[in-house]
Enzyme design. Sequence first.
Site, short mmCIF file in Angstrom:
data_model
loop_
_atom_site.label_atom_id
_atom_site.label_comp_id
_atom_site.label_asym_id
_atom_site.label_seq_id
_atom_site.Cartn_x
_atom_site.Cartn_y
_atom_site.Cartn_z
N ASP A 33 74.20 151.14 24.56
CA ASP A 33 75.07 149.95 24.73
C ASP A 33 75.90 149.65 23.49
O ASP A 33 76.50 148.58 23.38
CB ASP A 33 74.25 148.73 25.17
N ASP B 13 74.15 154.05 20.29
CA ASP B 13 73.11 154.04 21.31
C ASP B 13 73.77 153.69 22.65
O ASP B 13 74.99 153.54 22.73
CB ASP B 13 71.98 153.06 20.95
N ASP C 6 75.55 148.86 20.34
CA ASP C 6 75.42 147.83 19.30
C ASP C 6 74.97 148.45 17.98
O ASP C 6 74.94 147.78 16.96
CB ASP C 6 74.51 146.66 19.72
N SER D 144 69.79 149.44 26.61
CA SER D 144 70.11 149.93 25.26
C SER D 144 69.82 151.42 25.07
O SER D 144 70.44 152.26 25.69
CB SER D 144 69.36 149.08 24.24
MG MG Z 1 71.40 148.81 21.73
#
Ligand code: MG
Length: 457
Positions: free
Chosen positions: A242, A240, A244, A97
Amino acid sequence: MEKRLFGTNGVRGIVNKELTPQIVFELSLAIGAFFNKGAVFLGRDGRRSSEVFSYLVSAGLMETGCIVYDAGMLPTPALQWATRRGDVNGGVMITASHNPPEYNGIKVMDKDGIEIIREKEENIEKIYFNKEWQLSTWDRIGKKIDKSYMLEEYKESIKSFIDEEKVKAARFKVVVDPGNGVGALVTPYLLRELGCKVLTINGNIDGTFPGRFPEPSLENISDLCTAVKAFKADFGVAHDGDADRAIFVDERGIAHWGDRTFALIEKTFLEENPGETIVTPISSSKVIGEIAQLYGGKIVWTEVGSTIVSRRMQEINAKLGGEENGGIFYGEHIPARDGAMAAALIANILAKTEKPLSQLLNEIPIYYSIKTKVECPHSIKFKVLEMIKEEVYGEKIETIDGVKIWFSNDSWVLIRPSGTEPIYRLFAEAKTEEQAKKLVSEYKTKIKAFIKKAEEK
Ligand code: MG
């Protein structure tokens, strides 16, 4: 203390120090045993170590007889979406992340696309520590099937909740900053398909994160603010690592923290869906509750953590959730936070209202929030929490997660022990910045005194 692998966000660690190939492979054998020869979606982010980790995880899953649906590189929410709608036993995402580049991690999703609950993590840990997995016989070894085309269907799902014609007609100019992460694979294309003129910065996927740190904090996204102004864009969006989470910049080049844009999304959602329930952690701004009151919604406050929000949404069939860090959960698409979905929702709101983002955000009551931390050894965390609970004198107290104290002048403090680090997190929110600062320093001093007292006992 029992041995643990999973933290609050799956298994995380520094590559080849904490997460060695041996650990990743054996963990994958344990995950494969847990999924019991079923089909498992596999995805990865753009970190330097993610490709080799995906070989190790594939090998572990296949050696225990699982079929690997390899979705390749993609945002975490896209993998979650694919897992939820696919006929599979679960999913595995290789990502750390927003952590620094030397980290990586493994998140395990249940077949509903949401991260597995703690009891299931314990199952996997038990298999892992006792080496209880069983290798397949030679003729039952799993195989790998290419599912890299999933992204197209995932984007279609997002678009199905958006008034495409209206957004296209608005011909927005948008700057996207995926921060050299996997958001680059979705958000710029999605917005282009929605008729936006898109400029991307930090758009090449690069696991060294040369553009900025993968955490989209307000300090880290100043280039995006500059680019929005230079490009005369309608808004900017930063993800960020990844993708999400999504943090937005208004047309004046000013970045806003997540609960402001969440409040805007909440307001629009409740105008269209009065009476619905909104799920949000106890660390979110008071404004989330105010908007719910004003527009006829109900709030369910939860403990802090995106998985907790997802699970609660699923339990009560809530259609919207959000977090102060830029996590937007749009239940009908997927009850998991999704940065690209958030970007599409903001474009939709701008098109519908025909107002600039700065104005829309100005119409939301303003609060100032401050976050900080105080070091506290794990061993006395509980004792300190009990001491805080005994001594608080606020108007109203909430103990969903740590202690939240509400004061009569619209301000609050939240004191909660971190689940993973030897620290206490301290949040304060007030109508003025001075008040918020005052609360933080006052409670920081108090917590330190409690810690000292607990250490002496
Ligand atoms: Mg994330």
